[in-house]
Write an enzyme that holds these catalytic residues in place. Sequence first.
Site, short mmCIF file in Angstrom:
data_model
loop_
_atom_site.label_atom_id
_atom_site.label_comp_id
_atom_site.label_asym_id
_atom_site.label_seq_id
_atom_site.Cartn_x
_atom_site.Cartn_y
_atom_site.Cartn_z
N ASN A 10 0.86 -1.18 0.00
CA ASN A 10 0.00 0.00 0.00
C ASN A 10 0.90 1.23 0.00
O ASN A 10 1.45 1.59 1.03
CB ASN A 10 -0.90 -0.04 1.25
CG ASN A 10 -1.73 1.21 1.41
OD1 ASN A 10 -1.81 2.03 0.49
ND2 ASN A 10 -2.35 1.36 2.57
N TRP A 11 1.02 1.85 -1.17
CA TRP A 11 1.94 2.98 -1.29
C TRP A 11 1.38 4.25 -0.63
O TRP A 11 2.09 5.24 -0.52
CB TRP A 11 2.25 3.25 -2.77
CG TRP A 11 3.05 2.17 -3.44
CD1 TRP A 11 3.44 0.97 -2.89
CD2 TRP A 11 3.56 2.18 -4.79
NE1 TRP A 11 4.16 0.25 -3.81
CE2 TRP A 11 4.25 0.96 -4.98
CE3 TRP A 11 3.50 3.09 -5.84
CZ2 TRP A 11 4.87 0.64 -6.19
CZ3 TRP A 11 4.11 2.77 -7.04
CH2 TRP A 11 4.79 1.56 -7.22
N LYS A 12 0.11 4.23 -0.30
CA LYS A 12 -0.56 5.42 0.28
C LYS A 12 -0.31 6.64 -0.64
O LYS A 12 -0.21 6.46 -1.86
CB LYS A 12 -0.07 5.66 1.71
CG LYS A 12 -0.22 4.38 2.56
CD LYS A 12 -0.07 4.60 4.04
CE LYS A 12 -0.25 3.26 4.75
NZ LYS A 12 -0.22 3.38 6.20
N HIS A 100 -9.66 1.46 4.71
CA HIS A 100 -8.39 1.62 5.45
C HIS A 100 -8.63 2.56 6.63
O HIS A 100 -9.39 3.51 6.53
CB HIS A 100 -7.31 2.17 4.51
CG HIS A 100 -5.95 2.11 5.13
ND1 HIS A 100 -5.52 3.04 6.04
CD2 HIS A 100 -4.93 1.22 5.00
CE1 HIS A 100 -4.31 2.72 6.44
NE2 HIS A 100 -3.92 1.62 5.82
N GLU A 102 -6.96 4.91 7.76
CA GLU A 102 -6.72 6.33 7.47
C GLU A 102 -7.93 6.95 6.79
O GLU A 102 -8.25 8.13 7.03
CB GLU A 102 -5.45 6.46 6.60
CG GLU A 102 -4.20 6.22 7.44
CD GLU A 102 -3.02 5.63 6.69
OE1 GLU A 102 -3.00 5.68 5.45
OE2 GLU A 102 -2.12 5.09 7.36
N GLU A 172 -5.61 -4.80 10.41
CA GLU A 172 -4.57 -3.79 10.64
C GLU A 172 -4.86 -3.04 11.95
O GLU A 172 -5.63 -2.06 11.94
CB GLU A 172 -4.56 -2.79 9.48
CG GLU A 172 -4.30 -3.42 8.13
CD GLU A 172 -3.72 -2.41 7.15
OE1 GLU A 172 -2.61 -2.66 6.65
OE2 GLU A 172 -4.35 -1.38 6.91
N GLY A 178 2.31 2.26 10.81
CA GLY A 178 3.30 3.34 10.66
C GLY A 178 3.98 3.72 11.96
O GLY A 178 4.64 4.76 12.03
N SER A 218 3.18 -2.10 10.35
CA SER A 218 4.64 -2.17 10.58
C SER A 218 5.23 -3.54 10.26
O SER A 218 6.19 -3.96 10.89
CB SER A 218 4.99 -1.75 12.01
OG SER A 218 4.59 -0.40 12.23
N GLY A 239 2.65 -0.94 4.27
CA GLY A 239 2.85 0.44 3.87
C GLY A 239 4.33 0.75 3.68
O GLY A 239 4.92 0.51 2.63
N GLY A 240 4.96 1.24 4.76
CA GLY A 240 6.34 1.73 4.70
C GLY A 240 7.32 0.80 4.00
O GLY A 240 8.09 1.23 3.14
P1 PGA Z 1 2.65 0.29 7.62
O1 PGA Z 1 1.19 0.51 6.95
O2 PGA Z 1 3.17 -1.01 7.05
O3 PGA Z 1 3.45 1.47 7.18
O4 PGA Z 1 2.45 0.21 9.08
C1 PGA Z 1 0.31 -0.56 6.75
C2 PGA Z 1 -0.99 -0.04 6.16
O5 PGA Z 1 -1.47 0.99 6.60
O6 PGA Z 1 -1.56 -0.67 5.24
#
Ligand code: PGA
Length: 256
Positions: A10-12, A100, A102, A172, A178, A218, A239-240
Site C-alpha cells: 500500500n503505497w498510500k 483503510h 486512514e 490492521e 506506521g 509495521s 505500507g512503509g
Molecule cells: P505500515 O502501513 O506497514 O506502514 O504500518 C500498513 C498499512 O497501513 O496498510
Amino acid sequence: MARKPMMAGNWKMNNTIAEAVVLAQEISNHYEKEWPEHVDVVVCPPYVDLKPVKTVFDFDKAKVSVAAQNVYWEPAGAFTGEVSVPMLKEIGCTHCIVGHSERRELFGETNEDVNRKVKALVAGGIAPIVCVGESLAVRDAGTTDEYVCAQVRAALAGLDAADMAGAVIAYEPIWAIGTGRTATPEQAEAVCAAIRATLAELFGGEVAEDARVLYGGSMNPGNVEALVVQPDIDGGLVGGASLKAESFVQLIEACL
Ligand code: PGA
C-alpha cells in the site's frame, strides 16, 4: 498457510508518476517466475500512478497485480473528485483496498460507506481488500475481537458466499500502522482466527477456508516470517516497507 498467500504494498499518498515508474521497474527487475505460483503480489499506488505502473509490469510480463486504494460506489456522475469501479476495471485493477483506517479516521468513512464500496466492487468484478482494525483504546478495553468482527460483518452485509470469491480481509491494528510497533504474531493470529470464524458463520466453512486474511501494521523484513507462518495469516498489507523494492521483495520471498 494452506491458502496462497498475498503480499500487497500500500503505497498510500507516495510516489509521483515518475517515482512510481522507477519503483515499479525496480520491483519488476527483481521479479521471479516462481512468485505467481506461490504468492500473489499486488501493489496499490495512488490513482494517477495506476496506469503507468501497470504498463511497466505488463511490458516486462511481470505478474504483479495492480490495485487501487479507494473507490466510490456510484458508476458515474456528478461526484467531483471520485473514481468509479468501471474506471478501475478499465485500467486492469484486480483488487481495491476499502475501509483503510486512514480513510475511516481522516476522511470520515463509515462502516456503511465501506459496505457500499464493497458491494460496488464485487458487482464490478474487482476483489475488495477490506481493512479492519482496532484502536489502542479498544485493545486496552479488551474488546478487540468483538470490535473487529463487527467491522467485518458491517463491511460484508448483504453479500452471499458467491460474492466472497477472491475477497480479502486485512487486519490492521491502528496502533501498529506506521508506528514501528507490530502486533505480536500471537496477537495478530488471534484476531485473524476470529475474523475467519466470523466468515465461517456468515458464509460457511468453505468460504472461510478459502478467504485470505492479511496482517498489516509495521510489517517488515525482520518480523514478516513469524507473522506469515501463523495458520490464519495469509500474507500482508504493507505500507512503509513496500516503498523500497528491496524490502518489498524480501516480504514477498518470506511467503514462498
Ligand atoms: P505500515 O502501513 O506497514 O506502514 O504500518 C500498513 C498499512 O497501513 O496498510
